[in-house]
Write a protein that holds these residues in place. Sequence first.
Motif: not given
Length: 140
Positions: A77-84, A86-93
């Motif tokens: 669950x923690x890793x899934x949240x972290x991945x989400x 990071x995906x948002x950050x990649x999208x923003x940047x």
Amino acid sequence: MSGTRRSYNEEYKKQTVKYIQEQTKTVAELALELDIPAKTLHQWLGKYRSFQSEPIATPDKVRELERQLKERDQQVADLTEEMAILKKAVHIFSNPVYRRSSLRVPSGEDVQRLSGITERLLQMENSEAQPPSRPQSVTA
């Protein structure tokens, strides 16, 4: 299949069953390895199987495994949240508008304008460093 029938003594059968119980391979794989028909090995297992060499599911062991499972579920669950995140950050940047506005390299005009501002600030500092002159009084 060979036409001759092989016979095995009781001690060999017990040792083979013990060997099967200690392995992680399937009975079919072990049958090929030992050159004994799988059906024969299954019969031997039914007759000579000893559960002492196999792990028994005790209540303590079950509790420990449940605790480990809960830990792993939490990690997932923690890793899934972290991945989400990071995906948002990649999208923003990766958005070109963001890259152009915030990570822009200053142009020559910008540098000239900034140097002019810097010069004016230095002049203002120097003029403030001098004691103020007294205003001349007008006598009439």
